[in-house]
Design an enzyme around this catalytic site. Structure first.
Site, mmCIF file in Angstrom:
data_model
loop_
_atom_site.group_PDB
_atom_site.id
_atom_site.type_symbol
_atom_site.label_atom_id
_atom_site.label_comp_id
_atom_site.label_asym_id
_atom_site.label_seq_id
_atom_site.Cartn_x
_atom_site.Cartn_y
_atom_site.Cartn_z
ATOM 1 N N LYS A 15 35.792 27.252 47.562
ATOM 2 C CA LYS A 15 36.417 26.782 46.361
ATOM 3 C C LYS A 15 37.657 25.639 46.652
ATOM 4 O O LYS A 15 37.348 24.937 47.542
ATOM 5 C CB LYS A 15 37.237 27.981 45.705
ATOM 6 C CG LYS A 15 36.300 29.152 45.633
ATOM 7 C CD LYS A 15 36.929 30.232 44.532
ATOM 8 C CE LYS A 15 35.650 31.196 44.449
ATOM 9 N NZ LYS A 15 35.770 32.121 43.425
ATOM 10 N N GLY A 176 37.329 37.144 42.074
ATOM 11 C CA GLY A 176 38.609 37.024 42.491
ATOM 12 C C GLY A 176 39.510 38.147 42.026
ATOM 13 O O GLY A 176 40.601 37.988 42.054
HETATM 14 P P1 13P Z 1 35.353 36.210 45.415
HETATM 15 O O1 13P Z 1 34.428 36.662 46.566
HETATM 16 O O2 13P Z 1 36.600 35.680 45.804
HETATM 17 O O3 13P Z 1 35.463 37.357 44.049
HETATM 18 O O4 13P Z 1 34.656 34.828 44.663
HETATM 19 C C1 13P Z 1 33.272 35.074 44.384
HETATM 20 C C2 13P Z 1 32.786 33.626 43.861
HETATM 21 O O5 13P Z 1 33.300 33.142 42.879
HETATM 22 C C3 13P Z 1 31.942 33.021 44.798
HETATM 23 O O6 13P Z 1 31.355 31.955 44.116
#
Ligand code: 13P
Length: 254
Positions: A15, A176
């Site tokens: 991200k 998240g």
């Molecule tokens: P998280 O693992 O932080 O929940 O994020 C998942 C995600 O959006 C992967 O693309």
């Protein structure tokens, strides 16, 4: 349906995280930990880290991906990056249609479809994300939502190209939030996606496509999720930013 017919793909989605020095530190820490992985290991990093990631992973088993690409080949699209620009660099994978792109940047199934086709035309392997909102799950329309996304996001994608795609099932409410879908919930939707693929493309294609789970997958829950028949890998957010955690997930994939 046979899990052995497809390769497990564990992909980190960084991200909007990591400066170049931070990226270097993370990749250097990760390299020895995943060197003997039995699965495909991918890190999808911000555009500014692509060059760093590509040079640091040269000669290793770690593949590099981007987090998005535009659907036009070139032109007046300020701030966008084309699929050809990525392949020219040596990038292999690209995430398309992540729920954060859909939620915050107005992406629709139509633009996801266009980006998927552009990525395939450029020789990239798209990791196409689908998944329902909490409200949609509560209304009991998860399969309707995900089925529609599969149909639209891959509209006009040939069977041959479909085999080059990875699908990430990411329930939006689990991203998240620390809230993981139960293994049963995740398997149920991944199995549904495979059925949908079988209906659209036939069993051979459906058996060949890797389907990932994403949404708070971590070192503690990965093994249980990845043991399921239709969960072939993971798209990992937060836990991919910590080398030991990411390596534990990679090991869990075999
Ligand atoms: P998280 O693992 O932080 O929940 O994020 C998942 C995600 O959006 C992967 O693309």
């Amino acid at each position: 349906m046979n899990k052995a017919l497809r390769k497990a793909v564990i992909a980190g989605n960084w991200k909007m995280n990591k400066t170049r020095p931070e990226a270097k530190e993370l990749i250097e820490a990760m390299k020895p930990l995943v060197a003997d992985a039995g699965c495909e290991v991918v890190i999808c990093v911000p555009y500014t880290n692509l060059e760093t990631a590509l040079s640091l992973t040269e000669g290793t088993n770690i593949k590099v991906g981007a987090e998005n690409c535009h659907f036009e080949k070139s032109g007046a699209f300020t701030g966008e990056i084309s699929a050809d620009m990525l392949t020219e660099m040596g990038v292999e994978y690209v995430i398309i249609g992540h729920s954060e792109r859909r939620q915050y940047f107005g992406e629709t199934d139509e633009t996801v479809n266009k980006r998927t086709k552009a990525a395939l035309a450029a020789g990239l392997k798209p990791i196409v994300c689908v998944g329902e909102l909490l409200w949609e799950r509560e209304c009991n329309i998860t399969e309707e939502v995900v089925g529609r996304q599969i149909k639209l996001d891959f509209f006009d994608v040939s069977a041959e190209d479909m085999k080059k795609c990875v699908i990430a099932y990411e329930p939006v409410w689990a991203i998240g939030t620390g809230k993981t879908a139960t293994t049963e919930q995740a398997e149920e939707v991944c199995a549904f996606i495979r059925e949908k693929l079988a209906a659209l493309y036939g069993k051979e294609v459906a058996d060949a496509v890797s389907i990932q789970y994403g949404g708070s997958m971590n070192a503690g829950n990965a093994a249980e999720l990845l043991a399921k028949e239709n969960i072939d890998g993971g798209l990992i957010g937060g836990a991919s930013l910590k080398a030991p955690d990411f390596a534990t997930i990679v090991k869990a994939a075999g």
